[in-house]
Write a protein that holds these residues in place. Structure first.
Motif, PDB file in Angstrom:
ATOM      1  N   ASN A 149       0.861  -1.171   0.000  1.00  0.00           N
ATOM      2  CA  ASN A 149       0.000   0.000   0.000  1.00  0.00           C
ATOM      3  C   ASN A 149       0.904   1.229   0.000  1.00  0.00           C
ATOM      4  O   ASN A 149       1.791   1.344   0.852  1.00  0.00           O
ATOM      5  N   ALA A 150       0.742   2.103  -0.974  1.00  0.00           N
ATOM      6  CA  ALA A 150       1.594   3.302  -1.092  1.00  0.00           C
ATOM      7  C   ALA A 150       0.770   4.536  -0.733  1.00  0.00           C
ATOM      8  O   ALA A 150      -0.224   4.837  -1.394  1.00  0.00           O
ATOM      9  N   VAL A 151       1.181   5.222   0.313  1.00  0.00           N
ATOM     10  CA  VAL A 151       0.422   6.370   0.802  1.00  0.00           C
ATOM     11  C   VAL A 151       1.309   7.597   0.829  1.00  0.00           C
ATOM     12  O   VAL A 151       2.449   7.541   1.299  1.00  0.00           O
ATOM     13  N   ARG A 152       0.775   8.697   0.329  1.00  0.00           N
ATOM     14  CA  ARG A 152       1.515   9.963   0.367  1.00  0.00           C
ATOM     15  C   ARG A 152       1.280  10.635   1.714  1.00  0.00           C
ATOM     16  O   ARG A 152       0.139  10.900   2.108  1.00  0.00           O
ATOM     17  N   VAL A 153       2.346  10.892   2.443  1.00  0.00           N
ATOM     18  CA  VAL A 153       2.279  11.627   3.707  1.00  0.00           C
ATOM     19  C   VAL A 153       3.135  12.872   3.552  1.00  0.00           C
ATOM     20  O   VAL A 153       4.368  12.790   3.516  1.00  0.00           O
ATOM     21  N   GLY A 154       2.485  14.014   3.416  1.00  0.00           N
ATOM     22  CA  GLY A 154       3.219  15.230   3.110  1.00  0.00           C
ATOM     23  C   GLY A 154       3.770  15.141   1.696  1.00  0.00           C
ATOM     24  O   GLY A 154       3.047  14.890   0.741  1.00  0.00           O
ATOM     25  N   SER A 155       5.065  15.303   1.560  1.00  0.00           N
ATOM     26  CA  SER A 155       5.699  15.233   0.236  1.00  0.00           C
ATOM     27  C   SER A 155       6.330  13.882  -0.046  1.00  0.00           C
ATOM     28  O   SER A 155       6.938  13.687  -1.084  1.00  0.00           O
ATOM     29  N   GLU A 156       6.173  12.926   0.883  1.00  0.00           N
ATOM     30  CA  GLU A 156       6.827  11.633   0.739  1.00  0.00           C
ATOM     31  C   GLU A 156       5.816  10.515   0.494  1.00  0.00           C
ATOM     32  O   GLU A 156       4.669  10.581   0.944  1.00  0.00           O
ATOM     33  N   ILE A 157       6.268   9.492  -0.232  1.00  0.00           N
ATOM     34  CA  ILE A 157       5.462   8.291  -0.453  1.00  0.00           C
ATOM     35  C   ILE A 157       5.972   7.210   0.498  1.00  0.00           C
ATOM     36  O   ILE A 157       7.158   6.872   0.490  1.00  0.00           O
ATOM     37  N   HIS A 158       5.080   6.694   1.329  1.00  0.00           N
ATOM     38  CA  HIS A 158       5.438   5.624   2.252  1.00  0.00           C
ATOM     39  C   HIS A 158       4.795   4.323   1.768  1.00  0.00           C
ATOM     40  O   HIS A 158       3.584   4.271   1.520  1.00  0.00           O
ATOM     41  N   VAL A 159       5.596   3.306   1.630  1.00  0.00           N
ATOM     42  CA  VAL A 159       5.115   2.010   1.155  1.00  0.00           C
ATOM     43  C   VAL A 159       5.145   1.018   2.309  1.00  0.00           C
ATOM     44  O   VAL A 159       6.161   0.855   2.990  1.00  0.00           O
ATOM     45  N   GLY A 160       4.013   0.371   2.537  1.00  0.00           N
ATOM     46  CA  GLY A 160       3.925  -0.610   3.611  1.00  0.00           C
ATOM     47  C   GLY A 160       2.921  -1.680   3.273  1.00  0.00           C
ATOM     48  O   GLY A 160       2.518  -1.839   2.113  1.00  0.00           O
ATOM     49  N   SER A 161       2.496  -2.399   4.281  1.00  0.00           N
ATOM     50  CA  SER A 161       1.507  -3.451   4.082  1.00  0.00           C
ATOM     51  C   SER A 161       0.133  -2.835   3.872  1.00  0.00           C
ATOM     52  O   SER A 161      -0.088  -1.660   4.189  1.00  0.00           O
ATOM     53  N   PRO A 162      -0.841  -3.607   3.335  1.00  0.00           N
ATOM     54  CA  PRO A 162      -2.208  -3.096   3.189  1.00  0.00           C
ATOM     55  C   PRO A 162      -2.788  -2.668   4.534  1.00  0.00           C
ATOM     56  O   PRO A 162      -2.222  -2.980   5.592  1.00  0.00           O
ATOM     57  N   LYS A 163      -3.901  -1.995   4.491  1.00  0.00           N
ATOM     58  CA  LYS A 163      -4.469  -1.380   5.687  1.00  0.00           C
ATOM     59  C   LYS A 163      -4.664  -2.370   6.819  1.00  0.00           C
ATOM     60  O   LYS A 163      -4.423  -2.059   7.979  1.00  0.00           O
ATOM     61  N   THR A 164      -5.138  -3.576   6.530  1.00  0.00           N
ATOM     62  CA  THR A 164      -5.384  -4.571   7.569  1.00  0.00           C
ATOM     63  C   THR A 164      -4.144  -5.410   7.865  1.00  0.00           C
ATOM     64  O   THR A 164      -4.226  -6.384   8.619  1.00  0.00           O
ATOM     65  N   HIS A 165      -3.002  -5.059   7.255  1.00  0.00           N
ATOM     66  CA  HIS A 165      -1.730  -5.767   7.425  1.00  0.00           C
ATOM     67  C   HIS A 165      -1.768  -7.196   6.868  1.00  0.00           C
ATOM     68  O   HIS A 165      -0.885  -7.993   7.162  1.00  0.00           O
ATOM     69  N   GLU A 166      -2.777  -7.519   6.073  1.00  0.00           N
ATOM     70  CA  GLU A 166      -2.886  -8.853   5.497  1.00  0.00           C
ATOM     71  C   GLU A 166      -2.922  -8.757   3.969  1.00  0.00           C
ATOM     72  O   GLU A 166      -3.688  -7.971   3.415  1.00  0.00           O
ATOM     73  N   VAL A 167      -2.082  -9.567   3.333  1.00  0.00           N
ATOM     74  CA  VAL A 167      -2.118  -9.601   1.871  1.00  0.00           C
ATOM     75  C   VAL A 167      -3.351 -10.378   1.446  1.00  0.00           C
ATOM     76  O   VAL A 167      -3.872 -11.214   2.190  1.00  0.00           O
ATOM     77  N   ARG A 168      -3.831 -10.096   0.228  1.00  0.00           N
ATOM     78  CA  ARG A 168      -5.014 -10.815  -0.246  1.00  0.00           C
ATOM     79  C   ARG A 168      -4.960 -10.937  -1.759  1.00  0.00           C
ATOM     80  O   ARG A 168      -4.201 -10.225  -2.431  1.00  0.00           O
ATOM     81  N   SER A 169      -5.763 -11.826  -2.285  1.00  0.00           N
ATOM     82  CA  SER A 169      -5.853 -12.028  -3.730  1.00  0.00           C
ATOM     83  C   SER A 169      -7.232 -11.576  -4.180  1.00  0.00           C
ATOM     84  O   SER A 169      -8.250 -12.027  -3.641  1.00  0.00           O
ATOM     85  N   VAL A 170      -7.269 -10.667  -5.157  1.00  0.00           N
ATOM     86  CA  VAL A 170      -8.533 -10.080  -5.604  1.00  0.00           C
ATOM     87  C   VAL A 170      -8.757 -10.409  -7.083  1.00  0.00           C
ATOM     88  O   VAL A 170      -7.872 -10.178  -7.915  1.00  0.00           O
ATOM     89  N   PRO A 171      -9.928 -10.942  -7.428  1.00  0.00           N
ATOM     90  CA  PRO A 171     -10.212 -11.271  -8.835  1.00  0.00           C
ATOM     91  C   PRO A 171     -10.584 -10.030  -9.635  1.00  0.00           C
ATOM     92  O   PRO A 171     -11.093  -9.051  -9.076  1.00  0.00           O
ATOM     93  N   TYR A 172     -10.317 -10.069 -10.943  1.00  0.00           N
ATOM     94  CA  TYR A 172     -10.773  -8.977 -11.799  1.00  0.00           C
ATOM     95  C   TYR A 172     -11.547  -9.576 -12.982  1.00  0.00           C
ATOM     96  O   TYR A 172     -11.302 -10.714 -13.394  1.00  0.00           O
ATOM     97  N   PRO A 173     -12.507  -8.826 -13.517  1.00  0.00           N
ATOM     98  CA  PRO A 173     -13.373  -9.347 -14.599  1.00  0.00           C
ATOM     99  C   PRO A 173     -12.588  -9.651 -15.877  1.00  0.00           C
ATOM    100  O   PRO A 173     -11.528  -9.070 -16.139  1.00  0.00           O
ATOM    101  N   GLU A 174     -13.150 -10.535 -16.673  1.00  0.00           N
ATOM    102  CA  GLU A 174     -12.494 -10.977 -17.901  1.00  0.00           C
ATOM    103  C   GLU A 174     -12.236  -9.828 -18.865  1.00  0.00           C
ATOM    104  O   GLU A 174     -11.221  -9.818 -19.577  1.00  0.00           O
ATOM    105  N   PHE A 175     -13.132  -8.832 -18.913  1.00  0.00           N
ATOM    106  CA  PHE A 175     -12.966  -7.758 -19.895  1.00  0.00           C
ATOM    107  C   PHE A 175     -11.723  -6.902 -19.615  1.00  0.00           C
ATOM    108  O   PHE A 175     -11.297  -6.117 -20.467  1.00  0.00           O
TER     109      PHE A 175
END
Length: 382
Positions: A241-267
């Motif tokens: 999860n990449a979040v801008r705080v002020g002028s910096e980009i902070h990269v960390g785990s997703p909001k719930t601290h758990e990775v997940r797999s998300v499906p996307y439509p065929e189109f």
């Protein structure tokens, strides 16, 4: 047992209480106008020693300014940068100016209630320079979120004072005049409206589609890398999860601290494949593939690509995050069960999904009543 002694001052007779602390050090407190006041104080000291509730007077004189930095530092390692920034702002702008010089023992419940009321009305003492820069006009009424957060910071610092045995109770707890937060009504787009918006977004159309059909947060979307795309299963691995705080980009785990797999439509197979072309596995999916300097900017600015697309599509103002609500709506209307929607959105529990999107299940109430009526009719007809 302590003693009470009289002594003379320019203003007349006063009384001094001498007593020993639990660690057997002798100390005293003077200035009592009457012997009765001195006797009551001594009795209180003896009772507090017997019950283990004795507070060392010198420790009770510790100020909020002395305790606050340590509390903040303990939060820095536990909170995500954006969350830490919020409480640090609350401390600097609202808590420190009002309470910094105040001893913890001098803070009363009534004082805290008054401060909360003043914050809500926009009349509380603040760091005006920082408040203008970070919050807008310093003397405007503060939102419920700002007031609750500022109160929470003060209460948490005082919790430390209680645990350190500097005060016997927390005067900020139990305040009953905190403002209520009103949940903003969700905006839901139909399939047709999503299509209009995506077309109007031009080069950002795939970003719009993914937000509306996967429910990924902005930081999750813009942190996706080529390696996170599983084209065979049509899945996206949400690892960062990449979040801008002020002028910096902070990269960390997703909001719930758990990775997940998300499906996307065929189109979306072809559009996503095109985004991957010419990029290394570690390259970012959106933008130029380089580190976050080249990623799309958020939709916050009034002249951003997203706001421009909304105007061109003839849609009401909203944010990219609101497309997350659309994803939930479209998934539920297509027949997805609550547990599947919870996993797609990355909520901590299905109960949270039901709570956040309770309005999407109103039609289910009609189904329940219709089913009950049908069951009764069949039962009685037998």
């Amino acid at each position: 047992m302590g003693t009470v002694e009289a002594y003379e001052t320019a203003r007349g007779k006063r009384y001094r209480v001498r007593y020993r602390t639990p660690d057997h050090r002798q100390t005293d407190k003077r200035g009592f106008r009457t012997k009765r006041e001195a006797d009551l104080f001594l009795a209180t000291i003896e009772v507090s020693k017997a019950t283990g509730e004795y507070i060392e007077p010198s420790r009770a004189r510790t100020t909020i300014a002395e305790l606050g930095p340590g509390w903040l530092e303990s939060k820095r390692s536990r909170l995500k940068p954006s969350s830490y920034r919020a409480i640090e702002d609350a401390w600097r702008v609202y808590v420190m100016p009002r309470w910094g010089a105040t001893p913890v023992s001098a803070i009363t419940h009534s004082d805290v209630r008054t401060w909360v009321s003043q914050l809500a009305a926009g009349t509380a003492k603040t760091n005006r320079r920082d408040s203008v820069r970070t919050r807008g006009q310093a003397d405007r009424k503060k939102s419920a979120t700002v007031v609750i957060r500022a109160h929470g910071v003060l209460a948490s610092v005082l919790d430390i004072a209680v645990k350190d045995r500097r005060i016997s109770y927390n005067p900020a707890r139990g305040v009953d005049n905190l403002p209520r937060k009103h949940r903003k009504a969700h905006q839901y787009l139909s399939h047709e409206e999503v299509e209009r918006l995506a077309v109007a977004a031009g080069e950002f159309s795939t970003l719009v589609y993914l937000a509306a059909y996967t429910g990924l947060r902005w930081g999750e979307l813009t942190a996706l890398r080529v390696r996170d795309v599983d084209a065979l299963r049509r899945r996206l691995a949400v690892n960062e999860n990449a979040v801008r705080v002020g002028s910096e980009i902070h990269v960390g785990s997703p909001k719930t601290h758990e990775v997940r797999s998300v499906p996307y439509p065929e189109f979306l197979e072809l559009p996503i494949a095109k985004l991957c072309e010419g990029k290394a596995r570690d390259g970012l999916l959106f933008g130029d593939g380089q580190e976050y300097l080249g990623r799309p900017r958020s939709s916050g600015a009034s002249r951003s690509w997203f706001m421009t697309a909304l105007d061109a599509a003839g849609l009401d103002r909203m944010t990219v995050h609101d497309l997350r609500h659309t994803a939930a709506s479209l998934a539920i209307s297509s027949g997805a069960n609550v547990k599947a929607v919870q996993r797609m959105l990355g909520h901590a529990s299905a109960a949270m999904t039901l709570d956040v999107y309770a309005d999407l299940f109103d039609d289910d109430l009609d189904t329940v009543s219709a089913s009950l009526n049908e069951a009764r009719t069949v039962a009685i007809a037998r």
